[in-house]
Design a protein around this motif. Structure first.
Motif: not given
Ligand code: ZN
Ligand code: FE
Ligand code: FE
Length: 291
Positions: A176, A179, A224, A226
């Motif tokens: 990710d 992340h 975290d 987005h």
């Molecule tokens: Zn996330």
């Protein structure tokens, strides 16, 4: 062919979801196998899943990804919570077997003070209880930001889990981008260096899917949050380098950006334009070299 899609709602059924994905220009997608914040699953509808599978094949979709519920914590201190995690994963994998050849991703969990080693062992214990060698779904550990006692922020932690799994051929990793950056891996300035580090510690062959998200926070922030592509600290240049990286470009890329389906469709279109521009530029460079 680059496989780009987004996280979609499966509330109206999986066939409907697949058609919605195609309608926004996606050729892969991700979905929750059940309510992401609850543990209850709807009754399985094999006919709906069959229609979905046929549609994905007819429309040349790449690998699609089921996502586990957020509340799942396979390395909880409480035995009951761990048992529930195993139960939910087993149920989700039974669903995924109706869409054979695809992936199922889960957040490794939080060790809640038990320590990384115990946490990784508990996660592997659950996988060893649930995974079947004959299953046709690959189970992916997601790279996490590592906030609190969250496992998966360091590549070493992913390796520690994978090393203890008895059916490694059914396992993989989902990167990710938000992340990884939030965890402290500087993919903006040194994507190659980060991927080389991953390759050395885990092995890039384990990577089976990538979540492409921009991040609201700088590298190492462990937040975290987005952001839409191009509206965060990674920028569309970083995402484009991920999409075109020789070791990643064959993988399914899933947007989990704060957008509805239409917004995701616009992001997919934008990324495809940028990919095409870059392809043409490279072609021109190639011509110049041959001249
Ligand atoms: Zn996330
Ligand atoms: Fe996730
Ligand atoms: Fe993700």
């Amino acid at each position: 062919m680059t496989y780009i899609g987004a996280h979609m709602s499966s509330a109206g059924g999986f066939y409907k979801m697949a058609r919605k994905a195609a309608a926004i220009g996606a050729n892969t997608c991700q979905f929750f196998c059940r309510n992401p914040r609850g543990s209850r699953a709807k009754a399985l509808d094999p006919e709906d899943l069959d229609q979905c599978r046929a549609f994905l094949a007819e429309n040349a979709f790449g690998v699609v990804v089921g996502h586990a519920p957020y509340i799942m914590n396979p390395c909880a201190r409480d035995e009951g919570i761990r048992a529930l995690a195993a139960e939910m994963m087993a149920g989700d994998l039974a669903l995924m077997e109706h869409l054979p050849g695809n992936c199922y991703v889960f957040h490794p969990g939080s060790h809640v003070g038990q320590g990384v080693e115990t946490g990784c062992r508990l996660i592997a214990d659950m996988l060893n209880a649930v995974l079947r060698p004959e299953q046709q779904t690959t189970v992916l550990l997601e790279t996490m930001v590592g906030k609190g006692s969250e496992i998966g922020g360091r590549f070493e932690e992913l390796r520690m889990i994978l090393e203890q799994v008895k059916v490694p051929e059914r396992m993989g990793v989902c990167m990710d981008t938000c992340h990884m950056s939030d965890a402290g891996y500087d993919i903006v300035h040194d994507l190659d260096g980060v991927l080389a580090e991953f390759d050395r510690i885990v092995g890039l062959d384990w990577v089976k899917a990538v979540h492409i998200n921009d991040s609201l926070h700088p590298t190492g922030a462990k937040k975290d949050r987005h952001a839409r592509i191009g509206e965060g600290t990674l920028g569309s240049g970083t995402i484009l380098r991920v999409l075109t990286h020789p070791r990643l470009r064959h993988l399914p890329f899933l947007l989990e950006t704060p957008n509805d389906d239409a917004g995701h469709g616009q992001e997919i279109a934008m990324l495809r334009v940028q990919l095409e521009t870059e392809r043409k530029e490279n072609q021109n460079k190639g011509w110049e070299e041959t001249i």
